[in-house]
Each structure stands twice: as structure tokens, then as C-alpha cells.
Design an enzyme around this catalytic site. Structure first.
Site, mmCIF file in Angstrom:
data_model
loop_
_atom_site.group_PDB
_atom_site.id
_atom_site.type_symbol
_atom_site.label_atom_id
_atom_site.label_comp_id
_atom_site.label_asym_id
_atom_site.label_seq_id
_atom_site.Cartn_x
_atom_site.Cartn_y
_atom_site.Cartn_z
ATOM 1 N N ASN A 9 0.875 -1.173 0.000
ATOM 2 C CA ASN A 9 0.000 0.000 0.000
ATOM 3 C C ASN A 9 0.914 1.225 0.000
ATOM 4 O O ASN A 9 1.479 1.588 1.023
ATOM 5 C CB ASN A 9 -0.885 -0.039 1.252
ATOM 6 C CG ASN A 9 -1.854 1.123 1.312
ATOM 7 O OD1 ASN A 9 -1.790 2.047 0.490
ATOM 8 N ND2 ASN A 9 -2.736 1.091 2.291
ATOM 9 N N ARG A 92 -2.351 -1.990 -3.649
ATOM 10 C CA ARG A 92 -3.561 -1.211 -3.408
ATOM 11 C C ARG A 92 -3.526 0.028 -4.296
ATOM 12 O O ARG A 92 -2.545 0.771 -4.308
ATOM 13 C CB ARG A 92 -3.632 -0.779 -1.953
ATOM 14 C CG ARG A 92 -4.869 0.032 -1.698
ATOM 15 C CD ARG A 92 -5.043 0.359 -0.251
ATOM 16 N NE ARG A 92 -6.348 0.972 -0.071
ATOM 17 C CZ ARG A 92 -6.591 1.947 0.783
ATOM 18 N NH1 ARG A 92 -5.633 2.400 1.558
ATOM 19 N NH2 ARG A 92 -7.794 2.452 0.893
ATOM 20 N N HIS A 181 -12.897 2.834 -0.264
ATOM 21 C CA HIS A 181 -12.875 1.848 0.831
ATOM 22 C C HIS A 181 -13.562 0.551 0.397
ATOM 23 O O HIS A 181 -14.050 -0.211 1.229
ATOM 24 C CB HIS A 181 -13.618 2.340 2.099
ATOM 25 C CG HIS A 181 -12.975 3.473 2.821
ATOM 26 N ND1 HIS A 181 -13.702 4.419 3.503
ATOM 27 C CD2 HIS A 181 -11.676 3.806 3.003
ATOM 28 C CE1 HIS A 181 -12.883 5.293 4.070
ATOM 29 N NE2 HIS A 181 -11.635 4.941 3.783
ATOM 30 N N ARG A 240 -11.997 15.574 6.976
ATOM 31 C CA ARG A 240 -12.762 15.871 5.753
ATOM 32 C C ARG A 240 -14.204 16.228 6.089
ATOM 33 O O ARG A 240 -14.809 15.593 6.947
ATOM 34 C CB ARG A 240 -12.764 14.652 4.814
ATOM 35 C CG ARG A 240 -11.440 14.435 4.129
ATOM 36 C CD ARG A 240 -11.460 13.166 3.289
ATOM 37 N NE ARG A 240 -10.459 12.233 3.744
ATOM 38 C CZ ARG A 240 -10.416 10.953 3.411
ATOM 39 N NH1 ARG A 240 -11.324 10.436 2.615
ATOM 40 N NH2 ARG A 240 -9.457 10.168 3.877
ATOM 41 N N GLU A 383 -8.015 -5.153 5.269
ATOM 42 C CA GLU A 383 -7.893 -4.906 3.832
ATOM 43 C C GLU A 383 -6.748 -5.705 3.214
ATOM 44 O O GLU A 383 -6.829 -6.137 2.072
ATOM 45 C CB GLU A 383 -7.704 -3.405 3.588
ATOM 46 C CG GLU A 383 -9.013 -2.653 3.796
ATOM 47 C CD GLU A 383 -8.851 -1.155 3.939
ATOM 48 O OE1 GLU A 383 -8.364 -0.715 4.998
ATOM 49 O OE2 GLU A 383 -9.204 -0.432 3.007
#
Ligand code: ADP
Length: 397
Positions: A9, A92, A181, A240, A383
Site C-alpha cells: 500500500n 492497493r 474503501h 474531511r 484490507e
């Protein structure tokens, strides 16, 4: 054969990795590279978790992803596990645009297509491509698999992924809801279905981390999700804003003369819980709210309001609701947030088992009462494991 897969990742200045034995699903090694190309000394932390275990640390200049990965691979050579046994590398990648709706074997053409998609994710895709190029150069004999954060949402119905703007403009610039996601939503909804022993669930997955998103999953298929063209839309997040009136953007520009980048920074890095309360971490938010800080209490109310708003909407869109699943840092760890949300969902027949909710655990679990019409689950996301499984499935075809 244990069929280990290396999961990478890559961010702009960091790389997270895990080597996973895909037969036992055990993590053989994991690590974190930090401060790549920052002009300061980089660091690599490598942890060997099988055989002769140990933790290893290197400080070194890491001018680019290739040097960073070469440093990681040297640590594998020196301390294990055996990198040459790797059957694939899973990368990823944040944005698959409309091109990638499933894991893909990476070749030159795929890399070029990913480059074309970079304007859609200027903060994420270029770093992913750097990592892919470096890994392909250093590990030439294994397949490299691209796994896209958007893929699980590629089949959202048109009415869910289409924005109400000029269709020609939308088509020209590929403006639509993509969702993010996805690897987590897919994994977690699948694990919840296993836990509850049903694959026909109408389920809402709340991925509440620093970034946060929510999805409606009907019988294993995503039918709605809260993030959009970018990961800025939807729920209130650590920094955010999530949903705001799009008119705010033009207003800020007119009133303050802010350009696109300034507004992007404001909404991505200075908003959300940070903007509302001055804290990003939900633990700090909760502590401040508990100590009676009024501003923080309002911030927390906004967070829960938005979450409950989406849950209500998604249950209606699916025409029913069997399960709500919480995951990621906040979703897995904050009994308070889960309780505050569930308290407001009595309408759907949600009945939280307060004791089960308060019990800390790393295992998938049900936290609703036996009588609850809607099951409430906590499923730790993973993940990396999801990526390793997907990569294995692709190379085994
Ligand atoms: P991301 O992957 O988006 O960076 P994570 O899923 O790792 O985020 O979640 C990180 C967040 O989880 C932290 O910022 C913090 O707000 C929250 N978190 C972690 N542990 C707890 C806890 N015990 N209680 C409340 N929130 C927690």
C-alpha cells in the site's frame, strides 16, 4: 506450499506492507516505510512474525519508492521471510475509474491506464503507480495484481452513481460517484454474512476510521455508498467535511479568492471533526465532550446526525434492513459512537445489547439483543487479507 503474497500500500511518502500466507491466512511479516522523498532521513520498520521472529529498524535516505522498496527487500533477505517464495504482489490502488471493476494483472497497458486516471485521484494514484513501477522492477518473476478501492462499487445502479449535472460534461470528464474503501466494505460485508449465516442480507456497512464511508449492500452487491468522485463526500470524517452544499465552494472562491487547491485543502485537511471540534482523533473528541466542552458536543452531534441520516436513507433504498455492521478504528473501538447511533434507530427495530457493545474484543461479533429485528455487528476490517485473497483468486484462474 504456503503461497505467500506480498501486499503493498504505497502512499506519496510511505509504504505499508504485509506478507500473508494465503493458505493459513497468517501474517508472516509486516512493515512500514516512512518519509520517502521528504528530504529528511527515512525509516523502515520490519517485523518478522513467523519462524525466527523479530523487529528490525533502519534509518536511511529514501529518495524514491524504488530505494525504499529495495531497503525493505534487503530486510526480507537478511531477516526473512523468504521473499523468493512469493507467488504474487498485490498493490492497493485508490482509483480505478470506470476502467477497473475487478482485480487486474498489471502490465504496461494497465500502468498507462492508471496514469490516465491520475487526475481523478491526484493525491493517491501517482504514489500507487510509483510503487508498482518500483516493485515490478525489483520483483520481475511474479505476477503483480492491481486491487482498486473503487472496484466493489463499479456496479452501483445508474441512479445511485449518476450526478444531476449536464450528462455531456459528466461523460467528458468521467464525473460520477465511484465510492472508496471498497476492499473494506466488500470484506466486512462478506464476513458479517458468514457470521450471521446468511448471504441474502440487506446490510449497511459503516466504515468509520479517520476516513469514513457507509455503504448499502444487498445480497453481497453494493447498491449505494457515501463517497463520490473523490473520497471527500459523505460522512463527517477526521479532517474531511463530507457532504456540504456544493455552492459553498463557489462562495469561498468569490469571498476569499481561494483557488481550487486552497479549497481542496480546507475541505480535506481542515474540516470534519478537526474543523468542528479542534480534534481529529475520536478518543480526544469523546474526552472533550465528556468534560462538557459545548463545541465538541455539537461536533459529535453533527457526526451522529449524518451517520443516522445515511442509515435511514439506505434502509429505505434497499426496502429493508437486516444488519448494520461497524468497522475501522472508530467503528471497531468506540462503543459510545455505536450506542449513540443505535439509540436513534429504534424505528427499524434496532436493539443494542449494551453489555455486548461495551465488551472489547478483536473478534467479529454481534452486539444486538437476540430480539433485535436488525442485527448489529462489529467486524474488524482487514484490507490486506482481502487483497491477498483477491490476488490469489486472480492468479489461480
Ligand atoms: P484510517 O485507516 O482511515 O487512517 P483507522 O481505521 O485506523 O483510520 O481509524 C483511526 C481512527 O480510529 C483514529 O483517528 C481514532 O479516531 C479512532 N479510534 C481508534 N481507537 C479508538 C477508540 N478506542 N475509541 C475511539 N476511537 C478510536
Amino acid at each position: 506450499m504456503s503461497k505467500p503474497i506480498l501486499v503493498l500500500n504505497c502512499g506519496s511518502s510511505s509504504i505499508k506492507y504485509q506478507m500473508i500466507d494465503t493458505e493459513t491466512e497468517e501474517v508472516l511479516a509486516k512493515g512500514l516505510v516512512q518519509r520517502i522523498a521528504t528530504g529528511t532521513t527515512g525509516t523502515v520498520d520490519h517485523e518478522v512474525l513467523s519462524g525466527e521472529t523479530g523487529e528490525f529498524h533502519v534509518d536511511q535516505d529514501l529518495p524514491n519508492h524504488e530505494v525504499a522498496l529495495a531497503t525493505v527487500f534487503k530486510l526480507f533477505d537478511e531477516h526473512g521471510p523468504d521473499l523468493s517464495a512469493t507467488v504474487a504482489v498485490a498493490h492497493r490502488t485508490v482509483h480505478g475509474g470506470e476502467k477497473f471493476s475487478a482485480p487486474v494483472l498489471i502490465d504496461e497497458e494497465v500502468v498507462n491506464t492508471m496514469k490516465d486516471l491520475s487526475p481523478l485521484a491526484p493525491l493517491h494514484n501517482p504514489a500507487g503507480i510509483e510503487g508498482i513501477n518500483a516493485a515490478r522492477k525489483l520483483l520481475t518473476d511474479v505476477p503483480h495484481v492491481g486491487i482498486f478501492d473503487t472496484a466493489f462499487f463499479a456496479d452501483l445502479p445508474a441512479e445511485a452513481h449518476t450526478y444531476a449535472i449536464d450528462t455531456e460534461l459528466a461523460k467528458k470528464l468521467q464525473i460520477r460517484k465511484y465510492g472508496f474503501h471498497g476492499t473494506s466494505h466488500q470484506f466486512v460485508s462478506g464476513e458479517a454474512a458468514k457470521l450471521l449465516g446468511r448471504d441474502d442480507l440487506k446490510q449497511i456497512v459503516c466504515h468509520l476510521g479517520n476516513g469514513a464511508s457507509i455503504s448499502a449492500v444487498d445480497a453481497g452487491h453494493a447498491v449505494e455508498t457515501s463517497m463520490g468522485l473523490t473520497p471527500l463526500a459523505g460522512l463527517v470524517m477526521g479532517t474531511r467535511s463530507g457532504d456540504i452544499d456544493p455552492g459553498v465552494v463557489a462562495y469561498l472562491s468569490r469571498e476569499l479568492g481561494w483557488d481550487a487547491q486552497r479549497i481542496d485543502t480546507e475541505l480535506n485537511k481542515k474540516s470534519g471533526m478537526l474543523g468542528l471540534t479542534g480534534h481529529t482523533d475520536m478518543r480526544d473528541v469523546q474526552e472533550a465532550a465528556d468534560s462538557g466542552d459545548e463545541r465538541t458536543k455539537v461536533g459529535l452531534d453533527v457526526y451522529i446526525h449524518r451517520l443516522v441520516f445515511y442509515i435511514g436513507a439506505y434502509a429505505t433504498l434497499m426496502g429493508g434492513l437486516d444488519a448494520i455492521t461497524f468497522t475501522a478504528g472508530v467503528g471497531e473501538n468506540s462503543a459510545e459512537i455505536r450506542e449513540m447511533a443505535c439509540e436513534r434507530l429504534g424505528l427499524f427495530g434496532v436493539e443494542l445489547d449494551k453489555e455486548a457493545n461495551a465488551t472489547r474484543s478483536k473478534s467479529p461479533r454481534v452486539i444486538s439483543t437476540p430480539n433485535s429485528k436488525v442485527k448489529v455487528c462489529v467486524i474488524p476490517t482487514n484490507e490486506e487479507l482481502a487483497m491477498a485473497r483477491q490476488a490469489l483468486a486472480l492468479i489461480s484462474k
